[in-house]
Motif scaffolding. Sequence first.
Motif, mmCIF file in Angstrom:
data_model
loop_
_atom_site.group_PDB
_atom_site.id
_atom_site.type_symbol
_atom_site.label_atom_id
_atom_site.label_comp_id
_atom_site.label_asym_id
_atom_site.label_seq_id
_atom_site.Cartn_x
_atom_site.Cartn_y
_atom_site.Cartn_z
ATOM 1 N N VAL A 196 0.846 -1.206 0.000
ATOM 2 C CA VAL A 196 0.000 0.000 0.000
ATOM 3 C C VAL A 196 0.880 1.255 0.000
ATOM 4 C CG1 VAL A 196 -1.589 1.367 1.412
ATOM 5 C CG2 VAL A 196 -2.056 -1.051 1.011
ATOM 6 N N SER A 197 1.918 1.255 0.832
ATOM 7 C CA SER A 197 2.835 2.408 0.892
ATOM 8 C C SER A 197 3.549 2.614 -0.442
ATOM 9 C CB SER A 197 3.885 2.221 1.986
ATOM 10 O OG SER A 197 3.268 2.174 3.240
ATOM 11 N N LYS A 200 1.099 4.011 -2.987
ATOM 12 C CA LYS A 200 0.814 5.426 -2.690
ATOM 13 C C LYS A 200 1.955 6.305 -3.186
ATOM 14 C CE LYS A 200 -2.444 5.576 1.143
ATOM 15 N NZ LYS A 200 -2.673 5.665 2.581
ATOM 16 N N GLY A 201 3.180 5.806 -3.016
ATOM 17 C CA GLY A 201 4.339 6.558 -3.461
ATOM 18 C C GLY A 201 4.419 6.673 -4.974
ATOM 19 N N ALA A 203 1.732 6.668 -7.003
ATOM 20 C CA ALA A 203 0.538 7.329 -7.552
ATOM 21 C C ALA A 203 0.635 8.850 -7.369
ATOM 22 C CB ALA A 203 -0.700 6.787 -6.854
ATOM 23 N N ASN A 205 -0.575 12.569 -5.962
ATOM 24 C CA ASN A 205 -0.983 13.005 -4.626
ATOM 25 C C ASN A 205 -2.493 12.884 -4.479
ATOM 26 O OD1 ASN A 205 1.543 13.606 -3.731
ATOM 27 N ND2 ASN A 205 1.448 15.764 -4.296
ATOM 28 N N VAL A 207 -4.339 10.233 -4.269
ATOM 29 C CA VAL A 207 -4.953 8.982 -4.741
ATOM 30 C C VAL A 207 -5.099 8.041 -3.553
ATOM 31 C CG1 VAL A 207 -4.594 6.931 -6.188
ATOM 32 C CG2 VAL A 207 -4.116 9.215 -7.099
ATOM 33 N N GLN A 208 -6.290 7.460 -3.413
ATOM 34 C CA GLN A 208 -6.538 6.577 -2.283
ATOM 35 C C GLN A 208 -6.161 5.148 -2.649
ATOM 36 O OE1 GLN A 208 -10.701 7.477 -1.720
ATOM 37 N NE2 GLN A 208 -10.231 9.095 -0.274
ATOM 38 N N VAL A 209 -5.497 4.480 -1.728
ATOM 39 C CA VAL A 209 -5.138 3.077 -1.922
ATOM 40 C C VAL A 209 -5.857 2.283 -0.833
ATOM 41 C CG1 VAL A 209 -3.272 1.386 -2.087
ATOM 42 C CG2 VAL A 209 -2.876 3.744 -2.846
ATOM 43 N N ARG A 290 -6.717 14.066 6.386
ATOM 44 C CA ARG A 290 -5.295 13.725 6.163
ATOM 45 C C ARG A 290 -4.706 13.014 7.379
ATOM 46 N NH1 ARG A 290 -5.050 18.604 3.084
ATOM 47 N NH2 ARG A 290 -4.717 19.813 4.974
ATOM 48 N N ASP A 293 -6.491 9.418 7.601
ATOM 49 C CA ASP A 293 -6.631 8.574 6.402
ATOM 50 C C ASP A 293 -8.087 8.184 6.158
ATOM 51 O OD1 ASP A 293 -5.107 7.835 4.311
ATOM 52 O OD2 ASP A 293 -4.456 5.916 5.114
ATOM 53 N N GLY A 316 -11.161 11.812 0.008
ATOM 54 C CA GLY A 316 -9.752 12.016 0.331
ATOM 55 C C GLY A 316 -9.567 13.453 0.798
#
Length: 355
Positions: A196-197, A200-201, A203, A205, A207-209, A290, A293, A316
């Motif tokens: 997931v991390s 996220k890195g 994608a 800014n 964007v929800q994972v 933020r 999450d 988000g």
Amino acid sequence: MPAKIPATVVTGFLGAGKTTLIRHMLANANGKRIALIINEFGDLGVDGDILKGCGDETCTEDDIMELSNGCICCTVAEDFIPTMQKLLARDNKPDHIVIETSGLALPQPLVRAFNWPEISTQVTVDGVITVVDGKAVDDGQFAHNVAAVDAQRALDENLDHETPLSELFEDQIACADMIVVNKADLLGETAADALVSRLKGAARNGVQVVRSTMGALPVDVLLGQGIGAEQDLSSRHEVHHHHHHDDDDEDDHHDHHHEHGHDEFESFVVSRAEVTDAKAFATQVAQVIRDHDILRLKGFVAVTGKPMRLTVQAVGPRVDSYFDQPFGDLARETKLVVIGEAGLDRAAIEAALSA
């Protein structure tokens, strides 16, 4: 002018679980009328038959259209636009359109097609959802069965891009508004967190994972993102401009337990007193999202001195707020629904939203 009909694009490789996710969505649509466009091609009519068997009143057989002439991103003009026009010309228009791309489709050309004059005034891209096979990606494979992907590629005569899987995966991630890590149950907690991390890195800014098992995600999480992706093409640039293809993905295990997986998400209502400054409160909401999450937040807010109620909708970190109607005889109270993955710190969120 009538509001545009929202359309959600679901992309991802063969076997990632796109069809399972959509079947679950249809079975739990809560009365929302969903039309479905499935990108089938070659001699594989599997997904269309499976989905037609869902027998849900929110998605009748007439609401399911198959595009079987090849990869959707290679046949936009001949196939996709006429199908959309046909759907939009109906008297009983759908509440939402869901498009399941072939596994080898680049999402960007499809999103771009929503700017075509034939459909641009009537429909908008609510969001792009990229489904990934968590176990396969963790193993560096991208697809559970790479040989099946290659076989589908060979079947599609209209395919005009030969993109390696790793590059196509990057394009699907670059275009996503939400990334669903499916088959998360096959990964340990540590591996799932790391993946997931990592995603996220990779994608954009915001964007929800999210993770899922058997594609079981609440409809409120998947639909209603309100992104308008066709207006935002520059930020979701194609990493690679050569094309590539693959067919739909029915997950290996079939989903017979529609309710399974909802315990991985939770929602609750936060009530608070009137707020004094609407703009400051919207900023406060964005910060709470933020910090914790939170996937979705929506509700109504009473603002001191304002007869109208303030509607707040957040996906988000993006918060939209507007005054919609007078409270009238209704109690002047603030009620916000918070939706997120299981494990939210409810007490801390309530305190932060009430501060």
